[in-house]
Design a protein around this motif. Structure first.
Motif, mmCIF file in Angstrom:
data_model
loop_
_atom_site.group_PDB
_atom_site.id
_atom_site.type_symbol
_atom_site.label_atom_id
_atom_site.label_comp_id
_atom_site.label_asym_id
_atom_site.label_seq_id
_atom_site.Cartn_x
_atom_site.Cartn_y
_atom_site.Cartn_z
ATOM 1 N N LEU A 6 0.807 -1.218 0.000
ATOM 2 C CA LEU A 6 0.000 0.000 0.000
ATOM 3 C C LEU A 6 0.843 1.272 0.000
ATOM 4 O O LEU A 6 0.310 2.353 -0.190
ATOM 5 C CB LEU A 6 -0.925 0.009 1.224
ATOM 6 C CG LEU A 6 -2.002 -1.068 1.261
ATOM 7 C CD1 LEU A 6 -2.698 -1.046 2.609
ATOM 8 C CD2 LEU A 6 -3.001 -0.841 0.154
ATOM 9 N N TYR A 7 2.157 1.136 0.196
ATOM 10 C CA TYR A 7 2.999 2.330 0.252
ATOM 11 C C TYR A 7 2.957 3.110 -1.059
ATOM 12 O O TYR A 7 3.077 4.330 -1.062
ATOM 13 C CB TYR A 7 4.440 1.975 0.619
ATOM 14 C CG TYR A 7 5.201 1.226 -0.434
ATOM 15 C CD1 TYR A 7 5.888 1.913 -1.423
ATOM 16 C CD2 TYR A 7 5.257 -0.155 -0.435
ATOM 17 C CE1 TYR A 7 6.597 1.242 -2.391
ATOM 18 C CE2 TYR A 7 5.961 -0.839 -1.392
ATOM 19 C CZ TYR A 7 6.626 -0.139 -2.372
ATOM 20 O OH TYR A 7 7.314 -0.807 -3.323
ATOM 21 N N LYS A 8 2.769 2.453 -2.176
ATOM 22 C CA LYS A 8 2.750 3.145 -3.470
ATOM 23 C C LYS A 8 1.577 4.115 -3.554
ATOM 24 O O LYS A 8 1.741 5.261 -3.968
ATOM 25 C CB LYS A 8 2.664 2.123 -4.602
ATOM 26 C CG LYS A 8 3.846 1.212 -4.698
ATOM 27 C CD LYS A 8 3.614 0.135 -5.733
ATOM 28 C CE LYS A 8 4.715 -0.888 -5.684
ATOM 29 N NZ LYS A 8 4.457 -2.033 -6.533
ATOM 30 N N GLU A 9 0.413 3.650 -3.153
ATOM 31 C CA GLU A 9 -0.779 4.490 -3.222
ATOM 32 C C GLU A 9 -0.684 5.666 -2.260
ATOM 33 O O GLU A 9 -1.142 6.764 -2.565
ATOM 34 C CB GLU A 9 -2.034 3.672 -2.912
ATOM 35 C CG GLU A 9 -2.405 2.690 -4.002
ATOM 36 C CD GLU A 9 -1.611 1.395 -3.941
ATOM 37 O OE1 GLU A 9 -0.966 1.127 -2.910
ATOM 38 O OE2 GLU A 9 -1.615 0.668 -4.946
ATOM 39 N N ARG A 10 -0.082 5.452 -1.091
ATOM 40 C CA ARG A 10 0.036 6.540 -0.113
ATOM 41 C C ARG A 10 0.915 7.664 -0.631
ATOM 42 O O ARG A 10 0.652 8.831 -0.383
ATOM 43 C CB ARG A 10 0.578 6.033 1.226
ATOM 44 C CG ARG A 10 -0.238 4.954 1.878
ATOM 45 C CD ARG A 10 -1.694 5.355 2.045
ATOM 46 N NE ARG A 10 -2.471 4.239 2.543
ATOM 47 C CZ ARG A 10 -3.307 3.532 1.794
ATOM 48 N NH1 ARG A 10 -3.469 3.799 0.533
ATOM 49 N NH2 ARG A 10 -3.992 2.551 2.315
ATOM 50 N N GLY A 11 1.935 7.329 -1.365
ATOM 51 C CA GLY A 11 2.811 8.347 -1.944
ATOM 52 C C GLY A 11 2.081 9.193 -2.973
ATOM 53 O O GLY A 11 2.208 10.416 -2.997
ATOM 54 N N SER A 12 1.281 8.558 -3.813
ATOM 55 C CA SER A 12 0.576 9.340 -4.830
ATOM 56 C C SER A 12 -0.566 10.152 -4.216
ATOM 57 O O SER A 12 -0.825 11.274 -4.654
ATOM 58 C CB SER A 12 0.096 8.436 -5.956
ATOM 59 O OG SER A 12 -1.173 7.967 -5.781
ATOM 60 N N ILE A 13 -1.215 9.634 -3.188
ATOM 61 C CA ILE A 13 -2.251 10.416 -2.498
ATOM 62 C C ILE A 13 -1.613 11.635 -1.835
ATOM 63 O O ILE A 13 -2.164 12.743 -1.885
ATOM 64 C CB ILE A 13 -2.997 9.553 -1.466
ATOM 65 C CG1 ILE A 13 -3.829 8.480 -2.160
ATOM 66 C CG2 ILE A 13 -3.907 10.421 -0.594
ATOM 67 C CD1 ILE A 13 -4.413 7.449 -1.219
#
Length: 145
Positions: A32-39
């Motif tokens: 989930l770290y990928k999505e948190r960076g883009s958010i």
């Protein structure tokens, strides 16, 4: 602006969001770290362009969102911090030399600069820092951007 709602959003941004992210990362997959960076990045864009967009549109109802930019910035900072921590864990990036090899084309170096800026913004986005730093608060916020 309703002061009670403002204080509630402060508690959400400073306490509830990091707790929620902590629970999410330890109870679910770490990808989930990928999505948190883009958010986090999209929230930062929203914060930076909120005032110009509201001025251009001229909608008075949208002006009610302006005081909550600080809370959105704190949430973006928490998302960026958790993104960074879990990226380092998932990709095993504890070796500091990986960040400084070819800094102009290395996404790790650029990300390191970005997270330093986000941490500075997050640490100075509270009433205590605003009082402590006085007129320099705005300069530090501008410098971090």
């Amino acid at each position: 602006m309703n002061k009670k709602i403002f204080l509630i959003t402060d508690w959400i941004a400073f306490a509830f969001i990091p707790l929620l992210l902590w629970v999410m990362y330890f109870n679910w997959n770490t990808h989930l770290y990928k999505e948190r960076g883009s958010i986090s990045l999209n929230l930062l864009y929203l914060i930076m362009f909120m005032k110009p967009i509201i001025v251009i549109l001229g909608n008075r109802n949208l002006y009610q969102m302006m005081p909550y930019r600080r809370q959105l910035g704190v949430i973006a900072t928490w998302l960026a911090i958790f993104h960074t921590i879990w990226l380092m864990i998932a990709k095993d990036l504890r070796n500091i030399s990986a960040y400084f090899s070819n800094p102009l084309s290395n996404y790790l170096f650029i990300g390191l600069l970005a997270i330093i800026g986000m941490i500075i913004l997050g640490l100075t986005s509270n009433f205590f820092s605003i009082k402590l730093l006085g007129n320099n608060w705005k300069r530090i916020q501008w410098l971090a951007y």
